[in-house]
Scaffold this active site. Structure first.
Site, PDB file in Angstrom:
ATOM      1  N   HIS A 151      -7.624   1.537   1.750  1.00  0.00           N
ATOM      2  CA  HIS A 151      -6.733   2.615   1.904  1.00  0.00           C
ATOM      3  C   HIS A 151      -6.356   3.251   0.420  1.00  0.00           C
ATOM      4  CE1 HIS A 151      -2.881   4.494   3.853  1.00  0.00           C
ATOM      5  NE2 HIS A 151      -3.025   5.155   2.694  1.00  0.00           N
ATOM      6  N   CYS A 177      -0.928   0.912   5.789  1.00  0.00           N
ATOM      7  CA  CYS A 177      -0.575   1.944   6.653  1.00  0.00           C
ATOM      8  C   CYS A 177       0.790   1.451   7.249  1.00  0.00           C
ATOM      9  CB  CYS A 177      -1.536   2.187   7.876  1.00  0.00           C
ATOM     10  SG  CYS A 177      -2.742   3.314   7.474  1.00  0.00           S
ATOM     11  N   HIS A 187      -3.578   2.892  -8.929  1.00  0.00           N
ATOM     12  CA  HIS A 187      -2.766   1.864  -9.781  1.00  0.00           C
ATOM     13  C   HIS A 187      -2.210   2.534 -10.743  1.00  0.00           C
ATOM     14  CE1 HIS A 187      -4.489  -1.867  -8.007  1.00  0.00           C
ATOM     15  NE2 HIS A 187      -5.593  -0.951  -7.967  1.00  0.00           N
ATOM     16  N   HIS A 247      -5.805   4.085  -3.240  1.00  0.00           N
ATOM     17  CA  HIS A 247      -4.513   3.882  -4.067  1.00  0.00           C
ATOM     18  C   HIS A 247      -4.683   4.105  -5.530  1.00  0.00           C
ATOM     19  CE1 HIS A 247      -6.211   0.361  -3.175  1.00  0.00           C
ATOM     20  NE2 HIS A 247      -5.817  -0.223  -4.185  1.00  0.00           N
ATOM     21  N   ASP A 299       3.176  -3.061  -6.921  1.00  0.00           N
ATOM     22  CA  ASP A 299       2.221  -3.945  -6.622  1.00  0.00           C
ATOM     23  C   ASP A 299       2.629  -5.496  -6.319  1.00  0.00           C
ATOM     24  OD1 ASP A 299      -1.227  -3.728  -6.917  1.00  0.00           O
ATOM     25  OD2 ASP A 299      -0.232  -5.728  -6.815  1.00  0.00           O
ATOM     26  N   GLY A 350     -14.201  -3.937  -7.097  1.00  0.00           N
ATOM     27  CA  GLY A 350     -12.957  -4.657  -6.836  1.00  0.00           C
ATOM     28  C   GLY A 350     -12.142  -4.089  -6.287  1.00  0.00           C
ATOM     29  N   HIS A 366      -4.399   7.978   6.013  1.00  0.00           N
ATOM     30  CA  HIS A 366      -5.341   6.890   5.771  1.00  0.00           C
ATOM     31  C   HIS A 366      -6.787   7.301   5.332  1.00  0.00           C
ATOM     32  CE1 HIS A 366      -7.066   3.008   6.080  1.00  0.00           C
ATOM     33  NE2 HIS A 366      -8.314   3.556   6.579  1.00  0.00           N
TER      34      HIS A 366
HETATM   35  P1  AMP Z   1      -7.175  -2.652  -5.078  1.00  0.00           P
HETATM   36  O1  AMP Z   1      -7.980  -4.165  -5.705  1.00  0.00           O
HETATM   37  O2  AMP Z   1      -7.351  -1.715  -6.063  1.00  0.00           O
HETATM   38  O3  AMP Z   1      -7.920  -2.705  -3.678  1.00  0.00           O
HETATM   39  O4  AMP Z   1      -5.907  -3.183  -5.220  1.00  0.00           O
HETATM   40  C1  AMP Z   1      -5.242  -3.429  -4.183  1.00  0.00           C
HETATM   41  C2  AMP Z   1      -3.866  -4.047  -4.589  1.00  0.00           C
HETATM   42  O5  AMP Z   1      -2.982  -3.774  -3.698  1.00  0.00           O
HETATM   43  C3  AMP Z   1      -3.776  -5.090  -5.437  1.00  0.00           C
HETATM   44  O6  AMP Z   1      -3.344  -5.114  -6.739  1.00  0.00           O
HETATM   45  C4  AMP Z   1      -2.622  -5.972  -4.544  1.00  0.00           C
HETATM   46  O7  AMP Z   1      -2.024  -7.117  -5.373  1.00  0.00           O
HETATM   47  C5  AMP Z   1      -1.882  -5.244  -3.727  1.00  0.00           C
HETATM   48  N1  AMP Z   1      -1.467  -5.248  -2.711  1.00  0.00           N
HETATM   49  C6  AMP Z   1      -1.871  -6.081  -1.646  1.00  0.00           C
HETATM   50  N2  AMP Z   1      -1.123  -6.264  -0.606  1.00  0.00           N
HETATM   51  C7  AMP Z   1       0.004  -5.793  -1.129  1.00  0.00           C
HETATM   52  C8  AMP Z   1       1.221  -5.657  -0.420  1.00  0.00           C
HETATM   53  N3  AMP Z   1       1.798  -6.061   0.774  1.00  0.00           N
HETATM   54  N4  AMP Z   1       2.345  -5.011  -1.373  1.00  0.00           N
HETATM   55  C9  AMP Z   1       2.149  -4.553  -2.336  1.00  0.00           C
HETATM   56  N5  AMP Z   1       0.729  -4.538  -2.967  1.00  0.00           N
HETATM   57  C10 AMP Z   1      -0.148  -5.247  -2.351  1.00  0.00           C
END
Ligand code: AMP
Length: 103
Positions: free
Chosen positions: A95, A8, A99, A97, A31, A90, A47
């Site tokens: 929030h 957010c 990948h 997302h 990422d 994992g 959110h």
């Molecule tokens: P997940 O494990 O699916 O919740 O993935 C979260 C992803 O967010 C991970 O791959 C992190 O590397 C990425 N992440 C966390 N903080 C940030 C950030 N500030 N900017 C970009 N990516 C982020």
């Protein structure tokens, strides 16, 4: 907007994160710890903690369309998508997302 949510804050521009793509429903940014040469996150502006909490069919469709729009924009024809849902799978950031991983 959830004040404790890092995504957010990113959406709100608090870290000056560059958006690879943006529309009224979502943003896409890189990422911070890429697991592939291209590693993007497609993130709804609303959110929503995880896929389990999202029932809005229109927004669900917009997220998948967002994947297609950003990959088309950057010319990425072959890629994988991944949605981690829940801690055991994992999920680290609660929030929703998607990948997008490619070479
Ligand atoms: P997940 O494990 O699916 O919740 O993935 C979260 C992803 O967010 C991970 O791959 C992190 O590397 C990425 N992440 C966390 N903080 C940030 C950030 N500030 N900017 C970009 N990516 C982020």
């Amino acid at each position: 907007m959830d004040n404790d949510c890092i995504f957010c804050k990113i959406i709100n521009g608090e870290f000056g994160t560059e958006f690879v793509y943006e529309n009224e429903h979502l943003v896409v940014f890189k990422d911070i710890h890429p697991k592939s040469p291209v590693h993007l996150l497609v993130v709804p502006k609303l959110h929503v903690a995880s896929l389990n909490e999202l029932d809005d069919r229109e927004l669900l469709a917009e997220l998948m369309l967002g994947v297609k729009e950003v990959t088309k924009k950057i010319g990425l024809k072959s890629y994988r998508t991944q949605i981690n849902t829940g801690k055991e799978a994992g999920q680290e950031v609660f929030h929703l997302h998607i990948h997008v991983l490619g070479k």
